[in-house]
Design an enzyme around this catalytic site. Structure first.
Site, PDB file in Angstrom:
ATOM      1  N   LYS A 189      91.595  20.602  71.340  1.00 50.15           N
ATOM      2  CA  LYS A 189      92.722  19.778  72.038  1.00 50.15           C
ATOM      3  C   LYS A 189      92.868  18.424  71.252  1.00 50.15           C
ATOM      4  CE  LYS A 189      93.246  23.068  74.748  1.00 50.15           C
ATOM      5  NZ  LYS A 189      92.850  23.138  76.129  1.00 50.15           N
TER       6      LYS A 189
HETATM    7  C1  LIG Z   1      92.283  24.539  77.216  1.00 52.47           C
HETATM    8  C2  LIG Z   1      93.241  24.619  78.772  1.00 52.47           C
HETATM    9  C3  LIG Z   1      92.521  24.421  79.879  1.00 52.47           C
HETATM   10  C4  LIG Z   1      91.041  24.440  80.119  1.00 52.47           C
HETATM   11  O1  LIG Z   1      90.588  23.362  79.374  1.00 52.47           O
HETATM   12  P1  LIG Z   1      88.912  23.269  79.375  1.00 52.47           P
HETATM   13  O2  LIG Z   1      88.706  22.103  79.014  1.00 52.47           O
HETATM   14  O3  LIG Z   1      88.727  24.273  78.263  1.00 52.47           O
HETATM   15  O4  LIG Z   1      88.479  23.577  80.544  1.00 52.47           O
HETATM   16  C5  LIG Z   1      93.415  24.718  80.859  1.00 52.47           C
HETATM   17  N1  LIG Z   1      94.759  24.807  80.809  1.00 52.47           N
HETATM   18  C6  LIG Z   1      95.255  24.754  79.379  1.00 52.47           C
HETATM   19  C7  LIG Z   1      96.810  25.093  79.319  1.00 52.47           C
HETATM   20  C8  LIG Z   1      94.587  24.757  78.333  1.00 52.47           C
HETATM   21  O5  LIG Z   1      94.957  24.872  77.248  1.00 52.47           O
END
Ligand SMILES: *Cc1c(COP(=O)(O)O)cnc(C)c1O
Length: 386
Positions: A189
């Site tokens: 991210k």
């Molecule tokens: C990465 C992601 C999540 C989950 O994030 P985590 O921090 O791994 O729990 C939820 N929704 C979307 C759209 C994502 O890309």
């Protein structure tokens, strides 16, 4: 890969510098490695990044944050929550964690985000919330999503896993009138803490509930503040909570990552602009963009093979792979995933736009550690494939 080719270009990489490493060492040496002063600092730095009046609660994943938001809003058995089929499974998982029923709807092709008209059709007396996802960092049509929610008297909880920083009509995601907004710090991210997430809200009471629920339902604050006769070892369990707290080791990474947010975003915007220019003459549908391209976080850069193009998505991805370039597909939509499809009897013909993006979409590498030369390789490989 053939001999002599340059190294394989991964689809995504975290961007960790010496600052993060030093801060983690300092956390480890401090003697305080679980939730402590660095989590507090990360929360206040994150809230300050968004603006005034924002409460931030750090958690160990965005999934946890989304669950806490639904819990704090009182969503439970018998309720329905509407979200998009075109997302990662976590968005829908949390609805089940809360004991509610997910209702999955299609996307619009001009944003790849949840379709407000599809939401309106699925609102029922049982609907309690909408979870829009700012797909790839493109802002959802929040005017329409919020209007649907207001008319129905229900909550909006934004899945902002891709949306740091995304703006909707000039306002940062995380500062709109939604009940809560949740960011992810997973490795791929915009910023990372290894694993982690941040729940933000303008509602102090929702933040307080989420914080208590994130750590076993322990309430130290409110009770103890007014009772000096209790010793420091005393705490109260006021409800059955979860174990969702962030560690100071993770927050140490986050404290340094957050200082780089603007620079990271500028780099992602530059990569997106370069792709836009160099891919314009190929038989591709380029990613949708808001009126101001910098309002997009550019977490993903998804191109779609044009309908008249004979080559299919898998052929292109495997040719790019042969040329040493990692690509991905976002997402296998939930209506195609065995669990969701079978459990809820989902039919692909109800999701034509999501289906089209899935069948023809390719996510190209876009991340801060890519060099201009890396990007040129992606572009020339793609030109060769098409
Ligand atoms: C990465 C992601 C999540 C989950 O994030 P985590 O921090 O791994 O729990 C939820 N929704 C979307 C759209 C994502 O890309």
């Amino acid at each position: 890969m053939k001999g002599g080719d340059p190294e394989y270009l991964p689809f995504a990489l975290p961007d960790i510098g010496p600052e993060e490493i030093q801060e983690v060492i300092a956390a480890l040496e401090s003697g305080w490695i679980t939730t402590g002063p660095r989590v507090g600092r990360f929360e206040s730095d994150f809230a300050a990044l968004l603006g005034t009046g924002v409460h931030a609660v750090a958690v160990n994943s965005a999934t946890a944050g989304l669950h806490l938001a639904l819990e704090a809003y009182g969503i439970g058995a018998g309720n329905e929550v509407i979200t998009t089929t075109h997302t990662f499974t976590a968005t829908a998982d949390v609805i089940r964690y809360a004991g509610a029923t997910p209702v999955l709807v299609d996307i619009d092709l001009d944003s790849y985000c949840i379709s407000p008209s599809a939401i309106a059709k699925r609102i029922s007396p049982r609907t309690k919330a909408i979870i829009p996802v700012h797909f790839g960092g493109h802002p959802c049509d929040m005017d329409s999503v919020c209007a649907c929610a207001r008319n129905a008297g229900i909550a909006v909880v934004e899945d902002a896993a891709h949306a740091l920083p995304t703006r909707h009509r000039g306002r940062l995601i995380g500062t709109l009138e939604s009940a809560a907004t949740v960011f992810s710090f997973y490795a791929t991210k915009a910023i990372t803490t290894g694993e982690g997430g941040m729940l933000v809200t303008g509602d102090a009471e929702l933040a307080r509930r989420a914080r208590i629920m994130s750590l076993h339902g322990i309430d130290r604050g409110t009770y103890l503040r007014h009772r000096s006769d209790h010793p420091s070892w005393y705490y109260e369990i006021v409800t059955a909570g979860y174990k969702y707290n962030m560690t100071d080791i993770s927050a140490a990474i986050g404290i340094q990552q957050i200082r780089k947010v603007q620079r990271f975003h500028a780099r992602r915007c530059a990569i997106a602009e370069q792709y836009d220019r160099d891919l314009a003459n190929l038989p591709l549908v380029l990613p949708p963009r808001p009126a101001n391209a910098a309002d997009h976080a550019w977490h993903l850069y998804v191109v779609r093979l044009r309908d008249d193009l004979r080559v299919n998505r898998d052929e292109v991805i495997s040719k790019l792979h042969e040329k040493g370039i990692g690509c991905s597909v976002h997402y296998v939509p939930l209506h195609q995933q065995p669990f969701w499809r079978d459990r809820y009897g989902l039919d692909p013909t109800e999701y034509p736009n999501s289906q089209k993006l899935y069948e023809r979409g390719i996510s190209l590498p876009i991340y801060t550690r890519m060099t201009d030369a890396d990007q040129e390789r992606v572009i020339s490989a793609l030109k060769a494939c098409l």
